[in-house]
Design a protein around this motif. Structure first.
Motif, PDB file in Angstrom:
ATOM      1  N   GLY A  71     -22.489  28.055  19.914  1.00 40.94           N
ATOM      2  CA  GLY A  71     -22.638  27.434  21.212  1.00 40.94           C
ATOM      3  C   GLY A  71     -23.763  26.415  21.242  1.00 40.94           C
ATOM      4  O   GLY A  71     -23.643  25.347  21.854  1.00 40.94           O
ATOM      5  N   LEU A  72     -24.851  26.734  20.560  1.00 33.16           N
ATOM      6  CA  LEU A  72     -25.998  25.825  20.546  1.00 33.16           C
ATOM      7  C   LEU A  72     -25.703  24.534  19.799  1.00 33.16           C
ATOM      8  O   LEU A  72     -26.396  23.530  20.005  1.00 33.16           O
ATOM      9  N   LEU A  73     -24.689  24.535  18.934  1.00 31.35           N
ATOM     10  CA  LEU A  73     -24.293  23.282  18.292  1.00 31.35           C
ATOM     11  C   LEU A  73     -23.875  22.260  19.349  1.00 31.35           C
ATOM     12  O   LEU A  73     -24.236  21.078  19.280  1.00 31.35           O
ATOM     13  N   GLY A  74     -23.118  22.716  20.342  1.00 28.54           N
ATOM     14  CA  GLY A  74     -22.701  21.819  21.412  1.00 28.54           C
ATOM     15  C   GLY A  74     -23.847  21.422  22.315  1.00 28.54           C
ATOM     16  O   GLY A  74     -23.958  20.260  22.730  1.00 28.54           O
TER      17      GLY A  74
ATOM     18  N   GLY B  38     -24.593  18.932  32.102  1.00 28.27           N
ATOM     19  CA  GLY B  38     -23.658  20.042  32.199  1.00 28.27           C
ATOM     20  C   GLY B  38     -23.132  20.476  30.843  1.00 28.27           C
ATOM     21  O   GLY B  38     -22.969  21.675  30.579  1.00 28.27           O
ATOM     22  N   THR B  39     -22.876  19.509  29.956  1.00 30.91           N
ATOM     23  CA  THR B  39     -22.369  19.861  28.629  1.00 30.91           C
ATOM     24  C   THR B  39     -23.427  20.564  27.782  1.00 30.91           C
ATOM     25  O   THR B  39     -23.097  21.185  26.772  1.00 30.91           O
ATOM     26  N   MET B  40     -24.689  20.490  28.184  1.00 26.59           N
ATOM     27  CA  MET B  40     -25.729  21.250  27.509  1.00 26.59           C
ATOM     28  C   MET B  40     -25.703  22.716  27.933  1.00 26.59           C
ATOM     29  O   MET B  40     -26.021  23.612  27.153  1.00 26.59           O
ATOM     30  N   VAL B  41     -25.302  22.961  29.168  1.00 33.22           N
ATOM     31  CA  VAL B  41     -25.280  24.324  29.717  1.00 33.22           C
ATOM     32  C   VAL B  41     -24.012  25.064  29.321  1.00 33.22           C
ATOM     33  O   VAL B  41     -24.043  26.257  28.975  1.00 33.22           O
ATOM     34  N   GLY B  42     -22.864  24.377  29.365  1.00 35.47           N
ATOM     35  CA  GLY B  42     -21.574  25.013  29.153  1.00 35.47           C
ATOM     36  C   GLY B  42     -21.440  25.794  27.854  1.00 35.47           C
ATOM     37  O   GLY B  42     -20.979  26.954  27.871  1.00 35.47           O
ATOM     38  N   PRO B  43     -21.816  25.224  26.698  1.00 33.26           N
ATOM     39  CA  PRO B  43     -21.661  25.975  25.450  1.00 33.26           C
ATOM     40  C   PRO B  43     -22.471  27.268  25.417  1.00 33.26           C
ATOM     41  O   PRO B  43     -22.023  28.264  24.842  1.00 33.26           O
TER      42      PRO B  43
END
Length: 407
Positions: free
Chosen positions: A37-40, A329-334
């Motif tokens: 997830g942190l990759l994203g 938002g794309t930082m939170v989602g993964p």
């Protein structure tokens, strides 16, 4: 112009291949769900930082040298991820990938904007979107041609990054104007359209979770790499195909109704996957494509809604702010998706997306009850936006809604 579009194509193909390859290889290596997830999250953070900081670097060393630096850095990172298979190293490298890709995309987009005339801007913008979607999907499908467990596909990704160097290096086009700094006026955008700002953030949460962990979900339920590549590509293509009809529907009615309806539809398909737990590759591809067809229309409709309420000259400022908030938002989602997948089961990824889409639908309905709609006379015709993985403030300046270019 065609040489610049070829450069864009190679960049997007490299991005599509590398972005799908990392979670597949990480899953095969037994990386933790949190690390995947942190990759994203790292990529999104680097991309947002690149949109803000890259223009300063470009002004210091020039477009050609800056683009060469960014594309070469992308190639080096792709090769390093094939040589150093470590989850923590990959997270750090992924942040650098996001940064250099933001800079590279901004340079190509500013070059295209410089070459486009007021009369041809719509055509150039349309070609740019076609190249973006086609190249991203083509890059993802390359995964089926190799073995994710060795370094060969990482080398192919590095080759594509290097190929992106050639069109700009040999181009005789005049160097474009210096990149402009990105102004982030979230307070002003919120005053213009709270729904658009919150909607872009929640859309980023959902798309970031799916974009990062969709391949991991596919691998954990036993789908082949070919099936995963088809699934990832089908989601992107379905979202691209439905943008125009959904956008046209939003032209003739309150866009907030369309946002709410599409968000509810995406949440329903996500919950269906969570409840039914399909294992057939064909059924998974169909259901996720239906999900993507609705989920990937939300960002463009939200931007159109914000610009209905803004002055025409504010298009770039408003859209840039929404793009960056989408990036947040794309930082939170993964992270959210990874937590749910680790605690429950692979389909829990869709609980993360369903939560974001449900909140968006509720907020849209509240907005409908509390604020008057935009009049039909004040609305501009809907236009689709480039694929979110490559959209930067420079691509927004290429959009025909920006208005006549300065002579």
């Amino acid at each position: 112009m065609l040489s610049l579009l070829r450069g864009t194509g190679f960049l997007l193909a490299a991005t599509g291949l590398h972005g799908l390859l990392l979670p597949l290889r990480g899953q095969a290596e037994g990386f933790s769900t949190a690390s995947l997830g942190l990759l994203g999250t790292a990529w999104a953070g680097g991309f947002v930082a690149g949109c803000i900081l890259a223009p300063r670097l470009v002004r210091q060393i020039g477009h050609v040298r800056a683009f060469g630096t960014f594309a070469a850095s992308g190639a080096i990172i792709a090769l390093l991820t094939g040589l150093m298979v470590d989850q923590y190293v990959w997270i750090v490298l992924r942040a650098f990938t996001g940064f250099v890709m933001a800079g590279a995309y901004m340079i190509v987009e500013s070059w295209l904007n410089e070459k486009a005339t007021n009369e041809s801007r719509g055509t150039v913008f349309g070609l740019y979107m076609i190249v973006s979607y086609a190249s991203l999907v083509a890059g993802q499908m390359i995964v089926v041609l190799g073995d994710v467990r060795n370094a060969s596909l990482f080398m192919v990704a590095g080759i594509f990054f290097c190929l992106a160097l050639i069109p700009t290096a040999v181009s005789s086009a005049a160097t474009p104007k210096p990149l402009e700094d990105v102004a982030l006026d979230l307070k002003g955008i919120y005053a213009t359209s709270p729904l658009a700002l919150i909607g872009c953030f929640l859309t980023g949460v959902a798309n970031g979770a799916w974009g990062t962990l969709g391949a991991v979900y596919g691998a954990r339920i036993g789908i082949s790499n070919t099936g995963i590549a088809v699934m990832a590509s089908a989601v992107v293509l379905a979202g691209a195909a439905l943008q125009f009809p959904v956008g046209r529907l939003s032209d003739i009615t309150d866009r907030r109704h369309v946002l709410a309806g599409a968000a509810v539809g995406a949440a329903v398909f996500a919950l269906l996957v969570f409840v039914l737990q399909p294992r057939s590759a064909a059924l998974v591809i169909v259901t996720t494509a239906a999900y993507g067809a609705l989920a990937y229309t939300l960002y463009s409709v939200a931007v159109a809604h914000a610009n209905d309420r803004a002055r025409p000259e504010e298009f770039v400022k408003v859209s840039s702010g929404l793009l960056l908030f989408y990036g947040f938002g794309t930082m939170v989602g993964p992270v959210l998706g990874a937590v749910l997948m680790a605690e429950m089961r692979p389909e829990s990824l869709f609980l993360a997306t369903a939560l974001a889409h449900t909140l968006l639908a509720v907020y849209a309905l509240v907005s409908i009850r509390s604020r008057a709609p935009v009049s039909q006379a004040a609305k501009e015709a809907f236009r689709t936006l480039p694929v979110e993985q490559a959209g930067t403030p420079e691509s927004l300046r290429l959009d025909p809604r920006t208005g006549p270019a300065a002579e």
